[in-house]
Design an enzyme around this catalytic site. Structure first.
Site: not given
Length: 456
Positions: A42, A48, A69, A139, A204, A241, A253, A261
């Site tokens: 908050d 942002r 994000r 970042h 994940f 396994k 990915r 991407y």
């Protein structure tokens, strides 16, 4: 259903759960927000993140990719807490995991991306290097500075040692990390941003969230890793396994890198936005904000609209580029090729000058500013190395030994090449497409003796 099968709320005392706020996430279901994390959420600095799309300009190619994000950070917060809670339930006494650890890892998950700039990674990887020579800004480092700024600005009462550990967890996968492998409860630092082997809750969340937003399938199930995981010798290990599941994580990915991407059209749009921001930088002083959190939090994806509607003559060139973008008059993709496997070790980034020098006699004179070259690296997180070589497994639940699975013991259907380099060429003026494409072909023949490109 919770992210680990059944809804697991054991990390929240029953008498406190009804007082906790919760949000319903389209990936993980109900996410319960603890009071300390709410103090960070908050704030205008955290809010942002709603104005920062997770995938930057990808929504101009995949229209559904408008997630931000903000929801990703909530997702990582939740998965981080659930992961620690699972370890606490099964190995808590042995490992000394307490509620302080649980809160710390949750907070690191929540704040790990708070330092991101406009348009995802484009801001630091493409824009800043063009306006600041030798720029080392990241970042992650801004996330650390922003955390301090939020705490000071909003007078948040948080334990100093906890805050230090949160920062260390955020930096754990970067070159700025000072963590040692024998650090106390070292395994906790591998949950949010894993610098040891790349298996973390950040991946994940975004693999599933990004796939879903783009309308793509995702058959990687992180629960197959988080449910049976165990800590052995201060490191999170997985049942042997499940080595295929680990490989599927990295392969998913890599596949998203290829199809989303680094999509050719998406990268053309990025190149145009970078050029527009570079042209606007002197007037708007965008790059001057990156070292001051009190100014930096004002930067988000709306910078594009700010340029577009401005009446200042200093922004005329930047506005013209954005107008081209709106009208879909994009930089033209000429062609691409994958660098031959035996040449990758000695690969040198291709530049616009390389293409110009390969131009044969023609009536058109090519200039560097008319051409854009992208050198795209796609790997399984560890460059040319096999990602399985740095991951420890265990045999069964009775075993207390960890081991690495050698390459000759895994399925022969898994790849033996773990990285590729793709060189793409774009032209900024449509009338130059043919000339640049021909020069690009000449460059390939001169460099490799063949036309390495797939497309004609």
């Amino acid at each position: 259903m919770g992210v680990f099968g059944n809804e697991d709320l054991s990390s929240f005392p029953t008498n406190e759960l009804r007082f906790n706020k919760h949000v319903h996430d389209n990936v993980h279901g109900n996410i319960y927000l603890d009071p300390l994390c709410l103090k960070f959420i908050d704030t205008e600095q955290f809010q942002r993140l709603r104005e920062l799309k997770q995938l930057g300009v990808t929504n101009m190619v995949y229209p559904g990719a408008v997630h931000s994000r903000f929801e990703h950070s909530l997702g990582v917060y939740w998965l981080a807490g659930e992961t620690v809670q699972r370890l606490k339930t099964f190995q808590g006494m042995e490992l000394g995991i307490d509620n302080h650890d649980l809160q710390t890892v949750r907070l690191a998950g929540l704040l790990h991306d708070i330092g991101h700039g406009p348009f995802s990674h484009m801001f630091e990887r493409e824009f800043l290097p063009k306006v600041i020579s030798g720029c080392q800004w990241s970042h992650e480092s801004m996330s650390i500075n922003m955390i301090d700024h939020i705490v000071d600005t909003h007078h948040i009462d948080v334990d100093a040692q906890m805050l230090k550990r949160v920062k260390d967890m955020i930096l754990a996968s970067t070159e700025l990390s000072e963590l040692k492998n024998n650090a106390e409860k070292r395994f906790l630092y591998d949950i949010v941003a894993n610098g040891r082997n790349g298996i973390d809750v950040d991946k994940f969340d975004y693999l599933i969230r990004d796939s879903r937003a783009c309308g793509l399938g995702c058959n990687f199930q992180f629960q197959r890793l988080t449910e049976p995981m165990r800590v052995i010798d201060n490191e999170i290990c997985y049942p042997a396994k499940e080595y295929r599941t680990v490989h599927k994580l990295f392969a998913t990915r890599a596949d998203l890198c290829r199809t989303v991407y680094t999509h050719p059209k998406k990268m053309a749009i990025e190149l145009m936005i970078v050029d527009a921001m570079v042209k606007a930088n002197n007037f708007l002083e965008i790059s001057s904000m990156i070292n001051d959190p009190s100014q930096y939090w004002k930067l988000d994806d709306t910078i594009l609209k700010k340029i577009e509607i401005a009446s200042d003559p200093e922004l005329a060139e930047a506005k013209e580029l954005i107008l081209r973008l709106r009208r879909r008059q994009l930089y033209q993709f000429c062609n691409e090729y994958a660098v031959p496997k035996d040449k990758i070790d000695h690969f040198k980034a291709v530049t616009a000058q390389d293409i110009i020098c390969s131009q044969k006699h023609t009536s058109l004179t090519l200039k560097e500013e008319d051409i854009a070259v992208t050198n795209v690296k796609i790997d399984l997180t560890r460059g040319r190395e096999n990602p399985l070589e740095c991951i420890n497994f265990y045999k069964d639940y009775d075993s207390a030994e960890k081991f690495v699975i050698p390459e000759d013991r895994v399925s022969h259907l898994l790849p033996t090449t773990y990285q590729e380099m793709i060189v793409r060429v774009y032209v900024k003026k449509p009338e130059l497409v043919e000339a640049v494409s021909e020069a690009f072909e000449n460059f390939q023949i001169r460099t490799y003796g063949i036309k390495a490109q797939v497309l004609m």
